[in-house]
Design an enzyme around this catalytic site. Structure first.
Site, mmCIF file in Angstrom:
data_model
loop_
_atom_site.group_PDB
_atom_site.id
_atom_site.type_symbol
_atom_site.label_atom_id
_atom_site.label_comp_id
_atom_site.label_asym_id
_atom_site.label_seq_id
_atom_site.Cartn_x
_atom_site.Cartn_y
_atom_site.Cartn_z
ATOM 1 N N LEU A 338 0.358 1.479 34.338
ATOM 2 C CA LEU A 338 -0.150 0.152 34.695
ATOM 3 C C LEU A 338 -0.992 -0.441 33.573
ATOM 4 O O LEU A 338 -1.146 -1.646 33.466
ATOM 5 C CB LEU A 338 -1.015 0.244 35.950
ATOM 6 C CG LEU A 338 -0.336 0.713 37.230
ATOM 7 C CD1 LEU A 338 -1.370 1.091 38.271
ATOM 8 C CD2 LEU A 338 0.573 -0.375 37.764
ATOM 9 N N GLY A 339 -1.553 0.420 32.769
ATOM 10 C CA GLY A 339 -2.404 -0.054 31.689
ATOM 11 C C GLY A 339 -2.904 1.142 30.906
ATOM 12 O O GLY A 339 -2.653 2.293 31.290
ATOM 13 N N SER A 340 -3.614 0.862 29.823
ATOM 14 C CA SER A 340 -4.149 1.990 29.068
ATOM 15 C C SER A 340 -5.426 1.587 28.354
ATOM 16 O O SER A 340 -5.761 0.411 28.256
ATOM 17 C CB SER A 340 -3.119 2.480 28.053
ATOM 18 O OG SER A 340 -2.845 1.448 27.138
ATOM 19 N N ASN A 342 -8.858 3.606 25.694
ATOM 20 C CA ASN A 342 -9.106 4.761 24.826
ATOM 21 C C ASN A 342 -9.343 6.055 25.613
ATOM 22 O O ASN A 342 -9.223 7.140 25.098
ATOM 23 C CB ASN A 342 -10.235 4.482 23.825
ATOM 24 C CG ASN A 342 -11.520 4.150 24.555
ATOM 25 O OD1 ASN A 342 -11.503 3.952 25.775
ATOM 26 N ND2 ASN A 342 -12.625 4.109 23.821
ATOM 27 N N GLY A 344 -7.340 6.999 28.029
ATOM 28 C CA GLY A 344 -6.036 7.502 28.435
ATOM 29 C C GLY A 344 -5.223 6.395 29.062
ATOM 30 O O GLY A 344 -5.247 5.267 28.569
ATOM 31 N N SER A 345 -4.550 6.696 30.195
ATOM 32 C CA SER A 345 -3.719 5.649 30.788
ATOM 33 C C SER A 345 -3.955 5.541 32.291
ATOM 34 O O SER A 345 -4.510 6.452 32.912
ATOM 35 C CB SER A 345 -2.250 5.949 30.517
ATOM 36 O OG SER A 345 -1.939 7.192 31.080
ATOM 37 N N VAL A 346 -3.542 4.397 32.844
ATOM 38 C CA VAL A 346 -3.640 4.200 34.286
ATOM 39 C C VAL A 346 -2.229 4.225 34.854
ATOM 40 O O VAL A 346 -1.360 3.458 34.410
ATOM 41 C CB VAL A 346 -4.342 2.872 34.631
ATOM 42 C CG1 VAL A 346 -4.376 2.659 36.140
ATOM 43 C CG2 VAL A 346 -5.760 2.849 34.075
ATOM 44 N N LYS A 363 -6.414 6.714 37.054
ATOM 45 C CA LYS A 363 -6.886 6.710 35.679
ATOM 46 C C LYS A 363 -6.813 8.154 35.191
ATOM 47 O O LYS A 363 -7.521 9.023 35.713
ATOM 48 C CB LYS A 363 -8.330 6.210 35.644
ATOM 49 C CG LYS A 363 -8.668 5.390 34.436
ATOM 50 C CD LYS A 363 -10.039 4.752 34.582
ATOM 51 C CE LYS A 363 -10.163 3.568 33.661
ATOM 52 N NZ LYS A 363 -11.458 2.923 33.676
ATOM 53 N N ASP A 455 -19.494 -5.472 32.440
ATOM 54 C CA ASP A 455 -18.214 -5.751 31.775
ATOM 55 C C ASP A 455 -17.385 -6.695 32.628
ATOM 56 O O ASP A 455 -16.161 -6.539 32.747
ATOM 57 C CB ASP A 455 -17.465 -4.429 31.525
ATOM 58 C CG ASP A 455 -16.398 -4.570 30.431
ATOM 59 O OD1 ASP A 455 -16.296 -5.673 29.846
ATOM 60 O OD2 ASP A 455 -15.673 -3.597 30.187
HETATM 61 P P1 ADP Z 1 -10.700 -0.014 30.440
HETATM 62 O O1 ADP Z 1 -12.046 0.582 30.540
HETATM 63 O O2 ADP Z 1 -9.847 0.623 29.395
HETATM 64 O O3 ADP Z 1 -10.712 -1.497 30.315
HETATM 65 P P2 ADP Z 1 -9.722 -0.447 33.133
HETATM 66 O O4 ADP Z 1 -10.391 0.214 34.277
HETATM 67 O O5 ADP Z 1 -10.035 -1.891 32.955
HETATM 68 O O6 ADP Z 1 -9.999 0.375 31.815
HETATM 69 O O7 ADP Z 1 -8.135 -0.253 33.325
HETATM 70 C C1 ADP Z 1 -7.204 -0.592 32.323
HETATM 71 C C2 ADP Z 1 -5.983 -1.278 32.922
HETATM 72 O O8 ADP Z 1 -5.350 -0.457 33.903
HETATM 73 C C3 ADP Z 1 -6.285 -2.561 33.650
HETATM 74 O O9 ADP Z 1 -6.316 -3.647 32.782
HETATM 75 C C4 ADP Z 1 -5.131 -2.679 34.633
HETATM 76 O O10 ADP Z 1 -3.989 -3.219 34.014
HETATM 77 C C5 ADP Z 1 -4.845 -1.222 34.974
HETATM 78 N N1 ADP Z 1 -5.591 -0.846 36.208
HETATM 79 C C6 ADP Z 1 -6.807 -0.281 36.281
HETATM 80 N N2 ADP Z 1 -7.180 -0.076 37.548
HETATM 81 C C7 ADP Z 1 -6.183 -0.544 38.324
HETATM 82 C C8 ADP Z 1 -5.979 -0.641 39.752
HETATM 83 N N3 ADP Z 1 -6.897 -0.204 40.611
HETATM 84 N N4 ADP Z 1 -4.836 -1.208 40.204
HETATM 85 C C9 ADP Z 1 -3.930 -1.660 39.331
HETATM 86 N N5 ADP Z 1 -4.055 -1.590 37.993
HETATM 87 C C10 ADP Z 1 -5.157 -1.040 37.473
HETATM 88 MG MG MG Z 2 -10.981 -3.077 31.422
#
Ligand code: ADP
Ligand code: MG
Length: 613
Positions: A338-340, A342, A344-346, A363, A455
């Site tokens: 869904l995203g990443s 530093n 790791g990945s989500v 996460k 943030d």
């Molecule tokens: P970072 O600290 O790297 O910004 P985030 O918590 O914002 O980490 O998560 C990074 C990305 O992962 C988000 O921009 C989103 O795309 C995806 N993501 C994080 N949490 C969720 C969630 N609960 N549901 C769907 N996508 C998520």
């Molecule tokens: Mg973020």
């Protein structure tokens, strides 16, 4: 939502100041003789009336957004009883301690206010119509949305009053007042235009006088130079007692026949169920949705329609098994990323609970070796663990297996900035206001719990769907100590400077007020449909831009009221910046002023066209 003071034997309800003084005289005027009455100006507030040295002293008791009560400038108390008990031991700023309650005689009932009789029905009517809920689901919705809902209902309660004639012209108001008998003090209130201002038309000596009801910046109503009130009906009630500059006090309402029907109380819908069976919340909502879909084709989804509105642990049976660390066997991890970041990945996944399966976002920590990153994730989990609000992404738990994993509710429509930039044509400005109001509700919750987010940005607002936003990413967040109102960072880190208030950058001080600054930048991003703030400027350039007094321009098509709010969020001095209680209120008032509300089926009242200023 019942008045918490009704149990107190020295509580008189909605009596005027002079009535209170009359009671105290009857009570003997001893030093420290006191009574409590309802405040006629502010919602949910009281007035403490106290005798000292044969003189009367009246202290307003305010109800704050977090539900506590305080005498202006004094300590907060959880209820009026606790507050009075406190002041009976310690004067703490009053002329003397509360010594002797002025007891209400058994033949004097607590005087109800005009709104008390209407409130319950209005709540239910509103929730039923706007959210299409009934029974248990409706009660749940009312509980979840209080006190926001109470305020909203109260501010529109005048629409139900017999003297309210909606949007009629000055000539029409005169025609209505001159028809029939013409006693002094016959009056009506009409709506002037779509900006939410009103006029009072009043008969005196067979002539009609017109007065403008003014609205100040904080949303209070008043007559020129007169007392200020939270709502129009409180102003009217006051003018029935005191002329406050008018030719006469208000007496007989010129009755609007459309509203007369509403004056007879309905049986609350909840009681109509009456068979002892209350359907479980989700089932009731689904049932209603099925029934309503046929005649409400364009009903947009509401937050309460989703499974993400309440925590999966709201079910007592699931709560029984709640543990901070989840079992790996119950977690299915999808390959979809869904995203990443530093860390790791989500990843997308499903968590198998006892009774249901919930969609989750996981996460996943990249490398176990970097201890610092792991600690950061544990701190993020520790913060999230303490939060539970519909407008904040909830943590389901942690899982320690192939790597450390933080399991959260899923917000499948992704980050707000991306959503808006890719769906510009499908998302109306009203829709953006709706989402940002929800963000303000989530931030208000954090402010009340004394957490700073640090943030807040459109990238960290995630959408469950087009009409439901949740705040996420608590990687930088802090819980403040009970006596602190800011967090002091020892050294600067990788900070999102364009979202930070001057005091964060200059003095490393973070508070709810600095989150308000970031909220302003997030609003700007939202109303520019995912635009990048401060264009090509670099962080340090932004700092000098702000300090020279400049601010970003209004995004094109952004409502004036919303831009004004952004500018207020970017007030240089944090002491002068509004808090989230104010920001949320302004978002809400604006949202409800532009959102289309379906008219009650039985009432022929006009439906105001949505207007965006
Ligand atoms: P970072 O600290 O790297 O910004 P985030 O918590 O914002 O980490 O998560 C990074 C990305 O992962 C988000 O921009 C989103 O795309 C995806 N993501 C994080 N949490 C969720 C969630 N609960 N549901 C769907 N996508 C998520
Ligand atoms: Mg973020």
């Amino acid at each position: 939502m019942n008045d918490p003071a009704v149990e107190l034997p020295f509580y008189y309800g909605s009596i005027s100041r002079s009535d209170a003084e009359e009671q105290l005289k009857l009570g003997g005027m001893a030093d420290g003789l006191f009574l409590l009455r309802k405040c006629l100006r502010s919602l949910g507030g009281y007035v403490l009336s106290l005798v000292w040295n044969l003189q009367f002293h009246h202290y307003p008791v305010e109800k704050q957004m977090n539900g506590t009560f305080c005498v202006s400038g004094g300590k907060a108390h959880c209820g009026p009883a606790e507050l009075c008990e406190y002041y009976s031991k310690d004067a703490d700023g009053l002329v003397c301690t509360l010594k002797k309650p002025c007891l209400r005689s058994p033949d004097t009932p607590i005087r109800p206010g005009v709104f008390d009789n209407l409130r319950d029905n209005m709540f239910r009517e509103y929730v039923r119509q706007t959210w299409n809920l009934e029974g248990e689901a409706m009660e749940q919705a009312i509980i979840n949305q209080a006190p926001q809902l109470e305020k909203l209902i109260a501010t529109s309660a005048h629409e139900k009053m017999t003297w309210f004639h909606a949007k009629i012209s000055r000539q029409e108001s005169e025609r209505r007042l001159y028809s029939g008998v013409q006693p002094d003090g016959k009056f009506l209130v009409r709506q002037k235009d779509d900006s939410g201002t009103f006029a009072l038309s009043l008969m005196y000596g067979k002539t009609v006088y017109h007065y403008q009801i003014q609205l100040d910046k904080s949303g209070k109503y008043y007559m020129p130079e007169g007392t200020k009130f939270d709502t129009v009906w409180q102003l009217v009630e006051y003018l029935k007692m005191k002329p406050d500059g008018l030719v006469t006090v208000l007496r007989d309402p010129c009755v609007n026949r459309n509203n007369a029907a509403n004056a007879t109380p309905n049986v609350p819908a909840a009681r109509r169920h009456g068979n002892g069976y209350t359907p479980p919340p989700q089932a009731a909502a689904m049932e209603l949705r099925k029934n309503s879909e046929t005649h409400l084709e364009n009903r947009r989804p509401m937050p309460m329609d989703t499974s993400e509105f309440t925590s999966p642990y709201d079910d007592p049976e699931e709560l029984k098994e709640k543990k901070l660390f989840l079992k790996r066997e119950q977690l299915m991890i999808d390959e979809v990323e869904l995203g990443s970041g530093n860390f790791g990945s989500v990843k997308k996944g499903v968590y198998k609970m006892r009774k249901k399966h919930v969609d989750v976002a996981i996460k996943v920590l990249k490398s176990e070796n970097e201890k610092g990153v792991k600690d950061e994730m544990m701190r993020e989990a520790e913060i999230m663990h303490q939060l539970d609000n519909p407008y904040i992404v909830r943590m389901i738990g942690l899982c320690q297996a192939e790597s450390l994993m933080l399991v959260m509710e899923m917000a499948s429509a992704g980050p707000l900035n991306k959503f808006l930039s890719s769906k510009k044509d499908q998302v109306s400005v009203e829709n953006v206001v709706e989402l940002m109001h929800q963000v303000s509700l989530g931030m208000l919750y954090l402010e009340q719990k004394n957490f700073v987010h640090r943030d807040l940005a459109a990238r960290n607002v995630l959408l469950v769907n087009q009409h439901y936003a949740k705040i996420s990413d608590f990687g930088l967040s802090k819980a403040l100590g009970a006596d602190d109102n800011y967090y002091k960072a020892r050294s600067a880190g990788k900070w999102p400077l364009k979202w930070y208030a001057p005091e964060c950058i200059n003095f490393h001080k973070f508070s709810s007020k600095s989150d308000v600054w970031s909220f302003g930048v997030t609003m700007w991003e939202a109303f520019s449909y995912g635009g990048k703030p401060y264009k090509k400027m670099k962080g340090p350039e932004v700092m000098s831009f702000i300090e020279s007094g400049s601010r970003m321009e209004s995004p094109s098509g952004c409502p004036e009221t919303m831009y004004t709010l952004m500018l207020d969020c970017w007030t240089l001095k944090h002491e002068e910046r509004p808090c989230f209680a104010k920001v949320e209120e302004r978002m809400r008032l604006f949202y409800y002023s532009i959102s289309k509300k379906s008219p009650p089926p039985a009432s022929p009242a006009e439906v105001a066209a949505p207007v965006i200023d």
